[in-house]
Design an enzyme around this catalytic site. Structure first.
Site, short mmCIF file in Angstrom:
data_model
loop_
_atom_site.label_atom_id
_atom_site.label_comp_id
_atom_site.label_asym_id
_atom_site.label_seq_id
_atom_site.Cartn_x
_atom_site.Cartn_y
_atom_site.Cartn_z
N ASP A 1 47.70 8.86 23.42
CA ASP A 1 47.36 10.28 23.50
C ASP A 1 45.86 10.44 23.79
O ASP A 1 45.15 9.44 23.96
CB ASP A 1 47.75 10.91 22.15
CG ASP A 1 47.86 12.41 22.22
OD1 ASP A 1 47.72 12.97 23.32
OD2 ASP A 1 48.09 13.03 21.16
N HIS A 2 45.41 11.68 23.79
CA HIS A 2 44.01 12.05 24.07
C HIS A 2 43.00 10.93 23.78
O HIS A 2 42.86 10.52 22.64
CB HIS A 2 43.60 13.25 23.22
CG HIS A 2 44.30 14.49 23.59
ND1 HIS A 2 45.55 14.80 23.11
CD2 HIS A 2 43.95 15.50 24.41
CE1 HIS A 2 45.93 15.95 23.61
NE2 HIS A 2 44.99 16.41 24.41
N GLU B 1 42.84 18.52 17.31
CA GLU B 1 43.83 17.47 17.17
C GLU B 1 43.05 16.20 16.94
O GLU B 1 42.23 15.82 17.76
CB GLU B 1 44.67 17.37 18.43
CG GLU B 1 45.86 16.46 18.28
CD GLU B 1 46.76 16.54 19.51
OE1 GLU B 1 47.92 16.89 19.35
OE2 GLU B 1 46.27 16.26 20.61
N HIS C 1 45.79 23.47 20.25
CA HIS C 1 46.26 22.37 19.40
C HIS C 1 46.38 22.83 17.96
O HIS C 1 45.57 23.59 17.48
CB HIS C 1 45.29 21.19 19.46
CG HIS C 1 45.39 20.40 20.73
ND1 HIS C 1 44.30 19.87 21.35
CD2 HIS C 1 46.45 20.07 21.50
CE1 HIS C 1 44.69 19.22 22.43
NE2 HIS C 1 45.98 19.34 22.55
N HIS D 1 50.55 20.47 26.34
CA HIS D 1 49.86 20.10 25.10
C HIS D 1 49.77 21.32 24.20
O HIS D 1 49.75 22.44 24.69
CB HIS D 1 48.42 19.67 25.39
CG HIS D 1 48.30 18.32 26.02
ND1 HIS D 1 47.09 17.72 26.24
CD2 HIS D 1 49.23 17.47 26.47
CE1 HIS D 1 47.28 16.55 26.81
NE2 HIS D 1 48.57 16.37 26.97
N ASN E 1 53.99 17.34 24.32
CA ASN E 1 53.49 16.67 23.12
C ASN E 1 53.91 17.44 21.87
O ASN E 1 53.74 18.66 21.81
CB ASN E 1 51.96 16.59 23.16
CG ASN E 1 51.47 15.65 24.24
OD1 ASN E 1 52.26 15.07 24.99
ND2 ASN E 1 50.17 15.48 24.32
#
Ligand SMILES: [Zn+2]
Length: 339
Positions: free
Chosen positions: A93-94, A167, A209, A246, A268
């Protein structure tokens, strides 16, 4: 596990069929098992995803080596996924620019080593989050990554615009850049498409997020439609994006469905999974407080405080939430396994 070729076919089929794969964030064996179980019970292919924070946690809390933890989780998923009649992709992820060196790069090296020995890739794809940089610098780094990924059958995920909220340690902006523009995404296609390989694009359309009360930010899935129309007009049908959603926790069903119609193939899901997991643990603790605690000199109840007692409940609860995510994304029964 899915290989690159199969994964590309799964993504093609999802985009054409207007459904998407949930990308479930996991941080442990138990959450990974919950994700696998939820996907398998839905007869749906899906994505298991590890963030930098998730990897750091899984490595053990004093070491905090995000690559070590991610490798451990990935190896478990490779083994466990063999027992399920579905395809599973593994993503990270990110990952911000300053974390590439400690997270994505060692994981890609690990895959390169495995491939040199005739073994399958460790991860299926990695995300680079350059949404906090200028578009030019974002794409400069993405170009280099994609060239390397294309050689190794790895999928790249990038992000344009900025997602609000928080997040892990990635704190987004709250108003500026919340909506990607067609100009931004045309620039993405111009610079990345000639490289080859496969990339996914998280183009923001008001996403936040974490979970916020309704009305905090307005989602505009139409932004995705405008971006797709612009890129197809300029570069042809072959340039149509594979989009990622997202920050979708708490989104309305209609907004999710609209985004699927515009080419979202991956969504996500993290925050909702965290709650589903913890809700079951909380229920156990409240219901069996005199078993999990040694109240007034009593001895408690081993059956109640054995971590397996509540982690099994948490696994079931999270698996149910994964099934709901699959349903929200129109993915039920859509596995390409053995078909
Ligand atoms: Zn994002």
């Amino acid at each position: 596990m899915t290989d690159f070729k199969t994964y590309c076919a799964i993504l093609d089929r999802a985009r054409a069929g207007h459904f998407a794969l949930p990308a479930v964030n996991v941080t442990s064996l138990t959450t990974a098992n919950a994700a696998l179980r939820g996907l398998a019970e839905s007869k749906a292919d899906g994505i298991i995803q590890v963030s930098t924070g998730g990897g750091a946690f899984a490595s053990w809390t004093a070491l905090k080596d995000s690559a070590v933890g991610a490798i451990s989780i990935a190896e478990h998923v490779h083994r466990a996924a063999k027992r399920y009649p579905i395809y599973v992709a593994l993503h990270t992820d990110h990952c911000l620019k300053d974390k590439l060196e400690k997270f994505v790069n060692p994981l890609v090296e690990e895959t390169e080593k495995r491939r040199a020995n005739g073994k399958p890739n460790l991860f299926t794809g990695h995300m680079f989050d350059g949404s906090n940089l200028s578009l030019d610098e974002n794409l400069e780094i993405a170009e280099k990554l994609l060239a390397r990924f294309a050689k190794n059958d790895l999928v790249l995920e990038i992000e344009t615009g900025a997602v609000g909220g928080e997040e892990d340690d990635v704190v987004g902006e709250h108003s500026a850049k919340l909506y990607t523009t067609p100009e931004d995404t045309l620039e993405v296609a111009r610079r990345l498409n000639p490289i080859g390989g496969r990339y996914l694009l998280a183009a923001t359309f008001g996403n936040v997020h974490g979970v916020y009360k309704p009305g905090h930010v307005k989602l505009r899935p139409n932004v995705l439609k405008e971006c797709q129309e612009a890129v197809v007009r300029k570069y042809g049908e072959g340039a149509r994006f594979y989009l990622v959603f997202h920050g979708g926790s708490g989104s309305a069903q209609s907004e999710i469905h609209e985004s699927l119609d515009y080419g979202v193939v991956k969504m996500n899901v993290d925050t909702d999974m965290q709650y589903a997991f913890t809700r079951a643990v909380a229920g156990h603790m409240f219901k069996s407080y005199d078993g999990v605690l040694k109240v007034d000199g009593d001895v408690g109840n081993k059956k109640a405080y054995d971590p397996r007692a509540y982690l099994a409940l948490a696994e079931t609860s999270m698996a149910e939430r994964v099934k709901k995510a699959v349903t929200d994304l129109r993915g039920n029964g859509q596995t390409m396994f053995s078909s």
